[in-house]
Scaffold this active site. Structure first.
Site, PDB file in Angstrom:
ATOM      1  N   ARG A   1      -8.554   9.248  -2.430  1.00 42.90           N
ATOM      2  CA  ARG A   1      -7.604   9.252  -1.338  1.00 42.90           C
ATOM      3  C   ARG A   1      -6.483  10.176  -1.807  1.00 42.90           C
ATOM      4  O   ARG A   1      -6.738  11.347  -2.005  1.00 42.90           O
ATOM      5  CB  ARG A   1      -7.135   7.823  -0.987  1.00 42.90           C
ATOM      6  CG  ARG A   1      -6.526   7.751   0.420  1.00 42.90           C
ATOM      7  CD  ARG A   1      -6.076   6.351   0.812  1.00 42.90           C
ATOM      8  NE  ARG A   1      -4.849   5.950   0.118  1.00 42.90           N
ATOM      9  CZ  ARG A   1      -4.190   4.811   0.358  1.00 42.90           C
ATOM     10  NH1 ARG A   1      -4.643   3.961   1.261  1.00 42.90           N
ATOM     11  NH2 ARG A   1      -3.089   4.507  -0.309  1.00 42.90           N
TER      12      ARG A   1
ATOM     13  N   LYS B   1       3.651  -3.714   4.051  1.00 45.91           N
ATOM     14  CA  LYS B   1       3.080  -2.995   5.202  1.00 45.91           C
ATOM     15  C   LYS B   1       2.122  -3.845   6.034  1.00 45.91           C
ATOM     16  O   LYS B   1       1.999  -3.613   7.226  1.00 45.91           O
ATOM     17  CB  LYS B   1       2.402  -1.701   4.748  1.00 45.91           C
ATOM     18  CG  LYS B   1       1.116  -1.908   3.980  1.00 45.91           C
ATOM     19  CD  LYS B   1       0.580  -0.580   3.460  1.00 45.91           C
ATOM     20  CE  LYS B   1      -0.723  -0.800   2.745  1.00 45.91           C
ATOM     21  NZ  LYS B   1      -1.000   0.214   1.717  1.00 45.91           N
TER      22      LYS B   1
HETATM   23  C1  PLP Z   1      -1.244  -0.442   0.559  1.00 47.94           C
HETATM   24  C2  PLP Z   1      -0.925   0.088  -0.757  1.00 47.94           C
HETATM   25  C3  PLP Z   1      -0.740  -0.783  -1.833  1.00 47.94           C
HETATM   26  C4  PLP Z   1      -0.938  -2.279  -1.712  1.00 47.94           C
HETATM   27  O1  PLP Z   1      -2.295  -2.599  -1.690  1.00 47.94           O
HETATM   28  P1  PLP Z   1      -2.801  -4.136  -1.647  1.00 47.94           P
HETATM   29  O2  PLP Z   1      -4.259  -4.032  -1.744  1.00 47.94           O
HETATM   30  O3  PLP Z   1      -2.328  -4.676  -0.339  1.00 47.94           O
HETATM   31  O4  PLP Z   1      -2.173  -4.823  -2.791  1.00 47.94           O
HETATM   32  C5  PLP Z   1      -0.404  -0.245  -3.057  1.00 47.94           C
HETATM   33  N1  PLP Z   1      -0.272   1.081  -3.216  1.00 47.94           N
HETATM   34  C6  PLP Z   1      -0.431   1.954  -2.202  1.00 47.94           C
HETATM   35  C7  PLP Z   1      -0.256   3.410  -2.455  1.00 47.94           C
HETATM   36  C8  PLP Z   1      -0.771   1.495  -0.943  1.00 47.94           C
HETATM   37  O5  PLP Z   1      -0.939   2.362   0.056  1.00 47.94           O
END
Ligand code: PLP
Length: 374
Positions: A131, A36
């Site tokens: 969250r 993402k």
């Molecule tokens: C963005 C996200 C991740 C990845 O997080 P990083 O800190 O970029 O490794 C993992 N799990 C969820 C649910 C996320 O939204």
């Protein structure tokens, strides 16, 4: 070039992925590569797959559709909770989604049955970051209902920490997740293949060998892309921090005062910036602004530059040190001229915004032959 551009070193991304996948694999943890931060860039996803991730994950359906359209074959995970109004599209586009609402699971189940599929879900548990996720006291009642939906398969449980509130993954909260999963397996006869405990914030725990057995899945984005763990943002051993480099061009270069002249109201974004009096400075205007990236998240590759401010289309940089290279202590390597390029690395926020901006050209290079013009 009228617009800034971002170079993407695919070999560095592959290397970073490989370093982290090996670390996780040693402890029985498989890694989903999170795309993402790059808007689901296909060349980046392919580099992650070469580096050994077993699935790709993104928070946006559009990004996953982009990866699929580029011909990438991998299990896809939707990270952001599906909206009730998008369940048909979700079932169509991804195999696996993260979930926390019974009404959405019911709708996913119906949509899956409609198209003769079974949709796989990871039930998210809130371990304190507040969250997404089902709260622990409600989990058993939730699962008792969820197992009744014939169109979904509960593939596992997961937790996401250090995102909204900065809660750190620990041996304690991870053990709590594993104990929860064991309880659910027993009570409902579920296999729960995945206990997806962590993102980039959990790497320290793994490296310290303090991750409880049972956690067998990780969703890693930032550490692969930028070579940092995310609790202290320390560089991770044997990874690169500069796989992404943004290049912007100097449009104007002039000696100006360090403080604005005249009466001061709001700036273009409603702020009231203040400026220290440091005498005349040499100011460079670059062709990149807030419409392209978060200006607070950049670091120049060369020493001596300092961001003065940014508007939608300009980044204003103090290059005084540069102009005085022969006499100052913080020397820079070269005098700057109109038409020169300055380059900088990005933090996650700057990366996300730059990769999202249609004005920033994306220039991947390295061992990937299908990546032109994606
Ligand atoms: C963005 C996200 C991740 C990845 O997080 P990083 O800190 O970029 O490794 C993992 N799990 C969820 C649910 C996320 O939204």
């Amino acid at each position: 070039m009228t617009n800034p551009y971002i170079t993407i070193d695919l070999d560095k991304i592959e290397h970073n992925t490989n370093t982290l996948v090996n670390l996780c694999r040693e402890q029985g943890i498989q890694v989903a590569g999170v795309t993402k931060g790059t808007c689901g860039h296909p060349a980046v996803a392919r580099a992650m797959l070469r580096g050994g991730v077993t699935a790709l994950a993104d928070s946006r359906l559009e990004n996953i559709q982009r990866l699929r359209a580029a011909g990438i074959k991998a299990p896809f995970i939707l990270l952001r909770l599906p909206s009730l109004s998008s369940v048909e599209e979700v079932v169509e586009s991804v195999e696996i989604s993260l979930n926390s609402e019974l009404s959405v699971l019911a709708a996913l189940s119906a949509a899956a049955l409609n198209s003769q599929r079974v949709h796989q879900v990871i039930l998210m548990v809130d371990l304190g970051d507040l969250r997404e996720g089902i709260c622990l006291p409600e989990l058993f009642a939730f699962v008792a209902e969820a197992v009744k939906f014939p169109g979904i398969h509960i593939k596992g449980v997961g937790a996401n920490l250090a995102c909204l509130s900065g809660v750190v993954p620990t041996a304690q909260n991870m053990a709590q997740l594993v104990a929860m999963a064991q309880g659910l397996r027993k009570a409902f006869g579920l296999s729960l293949e995945w206990i997806s405990g962590i993102n980039s914030s959990g790497l320290e725990l793994i490296a310290a060998k303090r991750m409880p057995a049972g956690v067998n899945h990780a969703r890693i984005g930032e550490a692969i892309l930028l070579g940092r763990e995310t609790i202290q943002r320390r560089s991770w051993p044997d990874t690169f921090q500069d796989a992404f480099v943004l290049h912007a061009e100097v449009l104007e270069l002039k000696r100006k005062p360090s403080r604005p002249l005249g009466e001061l109201g709001q700036d273009a974004f409603g702020g009231h910036p203040t400026f220290a009096e440091t005498g005349e400075m040499v100011r460079a205007l670059l062709n990149v602004g807030r419409e392209d990236l978060d200006p607070d998240g950049i670091q120049f590759l060369e020493p001596g530059f300092r961001v003065v401010g940014a508007s939608s289309g300009y980044l204003v940089v103090d290059v005084t040190q540069t102009a005085l290279t022969q006499t100052t202590l913080t020397q820079t390597s070269r005098p700057i001229q109109v038409g020169d390029e300055l380059a900088f690395t990005l933090n996650y926020s700057a990366l996300l915004t730059a990769m999202t901006s249609p004005y920033v050209k994306k220039c991947p290079f390295g061992s990937d032959h299908a990546s032109e013009e994606e």
